[in-house]
Design a protein around this motif. Structure first.
Motif, short mmCIF file in Angstrom:
data_model
loop_
_atom_site.label_atom_id
_atom_site.label_comp_id
_atom_site.label_asym_id
_atom_site.label_seq_id
_atom_site.Cartn_x
_atom_site.Cartn_y
_atom_site.Cartn_z
N PRO A 185 0.83 -1.22 0.00
CA PRO A 185 0.00 0.00 0.00
C PRO A 185 0.86 1.26 0.00
O PRO A 185 1.90 1.33 0.65
N LYS A 186 0.39 2.27 -0.73
CA LYS A 186 1.11 3.53 -0.80
C LYS A 186 0.87 4.34 0.47
O LYS A 186 -0.12 4.18 1.17
N VAL A 187 1.79 5.22 0.76
CA VAL A 187 1.65 6.16 1.88
C VAL A 187 0.81 7.33 1.40
O VAL A 187 1.07 7.90 0.34
N GLY A 188 -0.26 7.74 2.18
CA GLY A 188 -1.14 8.85 1.77
C GLY A 188 -2.57 8.47 1.99
O GLY A 188 -3.04 8.34 3.12
N GLU A 189 -3.35 8.28 0.90
CA GLU A 189 -4.76 7.95 1.01
C GLU A 189 -4.93 6.57 1.61
O GLU A 189 -4.21 5.63 1.28
N MET A 190 -5.89 6.42 2.51
CA MET A 190 -6.16 5.16 3.18
C MET A 190 -7.20 4.37 2.39
O MET A 190 -8.10 4.95 1.78
N ILE A 191 -7.10 3.09 2.45
CA ILE A 191 -8.02 2.22 1.73
C ILE A 191 -9.04 1.68 2.73
O ILE A 191 -8.69 1.05 3.72
N THR A 192 -10.34 1.97 2.49
CA THR A 192 -11.39 1.48 3.39
C THR A 192 -12.47 0.83 2.55
O THR A 192 -13.18 1.48 1.78
#
Length: 473
Positions: free
Chosen positions: A385-392
């Motif tokens: 996962p990238k740093v920044g937007e969270m995945i929900t």
């Protein structure tokens, strides 16, 4: 040099499920065997035994092989026929290209009553005058000699001249034995000289067995003649000099004429074995001296490395805000040989000790990363996962910038609204969307204003005319 071991026999007994006590056929050719041993104890049921192209110097330890029918000892160092009386069912004996000079030793085969074929071509005794006649008379049970059938007329003629032929054979044998004694002495002398040369090489060129790089300390008088002294300055020059000397020695060995004797065959084999050991030693040394591969430079730059030479694909999954690495790991390789290390700026995978490293374009979260391996293809899938937007829940969380309704978005972007309207297929709708028309325009369409308003007919008395609703098309 090779020896006959239990492991060697088992490896050549795969057709018998590696069981050796009931083995009937055994092939041990080209194994550099010098001595014939153990076979009569471990393989009593042998019927066929191949031992060609070795270095066997004496026929021994086969007398207990009662069922042996075919024995192949071609291309060895055998000098006389012996110890075959116990092989009661011996039918075929191949002694091609050996060093048998005592032709009278074929008399030991008179007890092998089932012997039908004998091969002695390529031996010194085959060049004797009267060789064939002597063997034909001595071995009455033979049917074939050196691939040629023995006819009855030939046997009768050999019997008539046997006395003179036997005398010739004895004289030639005597001359051959004297020549062989001289060859053995010469071979022993060469072996001693070779050993002395080896000892001198090991001791080095110095007067006390040491290398001296500082000539002035060893020989003070050398200061006056320093212009005439040439000393290797570096270890590399010494190594090159030594290598050139070895090449010259090797060329001299192969260009040197030699006799066809058992000793010359042994000498050639020892020379080749010595070269092989030196080559193995050099390769091991180079392997140890090989510097470790640089993965990260001194200034902190991450290098892309694929020492394992594996196919891979790197995918930027914007929908789930992650980077996916698909590494084509060997299908049947154990997972314990794979080590995965994910860092914020790079990912490293060790496959059987060989590194695979890839620098990432964006920063990722190592703690949230996962690695899975396919049970069908063996591929390794690493999700980072990238740093920044969270995945929900598979969707991005709405932000203040993107919290606009559909209607407001259409009003702020009329061009996009027009494009969406053009993409609608009129055939899929039975009537126009009145709500959208009112919401967008809040006024009458221009194309409808030009037409006269159609009033209600006489039959529609209960119909109320609403001026806001446009007439049907």
């Amino acid at each position: 040099m090779g020896r006959i071991t239990e492991d060697l026999i088992r490896r050549n007994a795969e057709h018998n499920d590696c069981v050796i006590f009931s083995l009937e056929e055994l092939s041990l050719h080209q194994q550099e065997i010098e001595r014939l041993e153990h076979i009569d104890k471990w393989c009593r049921d042998l019927k066929i035994l191949y031992l060609q192209n070795n270095l066997i110097g004496k026929i021994e330890n086969v007398s207990k092989l009662k069922k042996l029918e075919y024995l192949n000892l071609a291309l060895n160092n055998i000098e006389r026929i012996e110890n075959l009386e116990g092989c009661e069912w011996l039918t075929k004996l191949d002694l091609t290209v050996n060093f048998i000079g005592e032709l009278s030793s074929v008399k030991t085969l008179t007890h092998n009553i089932h012997l039908k074929e004998l091969f002695l071509m390529g031996n010194p005794c085959a060049d004797f005058d009267g060789y064939r006649q002597f063997v034909v008379v001595t071995l009455q049970q033979l049917k074939w000699l050196d691939g040629r059938e023995i006819e009855r007329s030939e046997r009768i003629q050999a019997l008539q001249n046997y006395t003179s032929v036997e005398q010739q054979i004895r004289e030639q044998e005597k001359a051959y034995c004297l020549r062989r004694a001289k060859e053995k002495e010469e071979a022993q002398r060469k072996l001693e000289e070779e050993n002395e040369r080896e000892e001198k090489k090991k001791s080095g060129p110095g007067f006390d067995g040491h290398w001296y790089t500082d000539i002035h300390d060893a020989c003070p008088s050398a200061i006056e003649n320093q212009d005439y002294l040439q000393v290797p300055e570096t270890q590399e020059e010494q190594h090159n000099t030594k290598k050139s000397d070895e090449i010259e020695d090797d060329l001299a060995f192969w260009n040197k004429p030699s006799l066809f004797t058992p000793e010359s065959r042994l000498e050639t084999l020892r020379h080749m074995e010595k070269q092989r050991k030196a080559q193995d030693k050099l390769s091991e040394k180079r392997k140890k001296m090989k510097p470790p591969r640089t993965l990260i430079t001194e200034d902190g730059k991450v290098l892309n490395v694929n020492e394992a030479k594996l196919d891979f694909s790197l995918k930027d999954d914007e929908k789930h805000n992650q980077i996916i690495l698909d590494l084509a790991v060997y299908r049947y390789m154990d997972t314990s040989l794979i080590d995965v290390d994910v860092q914020p700026t790079y990912v490293r995978v060790m496959v059987k000790g060989k590194p695979f490293q890839l620098a990432l374009s964006t920063e990722v979260q190592p703690d949230s990363s996962s690695a899975k391996r396919s049970q069908t293809t063996g591929h390794l899938l690493i999700c980072m996962p990238k740093v920044g937007e969270m995945i929900t829940g598979g969707q991005r969380t709405p932000t203040s910038v993107k919290t606009t309704s559909v209607s407001s978005r259409e009003q702020t972007n009329p061009r996009r609204k027009q494009i969406e309207r053009l993409e609608v297929d009129p055939s899929k709708h039975s009537c126009p969307d009145v709500t959208t028309i009112v919401q967008e325009k809040r006024q009458k369409p221009k194309r409808m204003e030009s037409r006269p308003r159609v009033g209600p007919s006489e039959g529609d008395a209960d119909l109320e005319d609403n001026p806001e609703v446009p007439p049907l098309i």
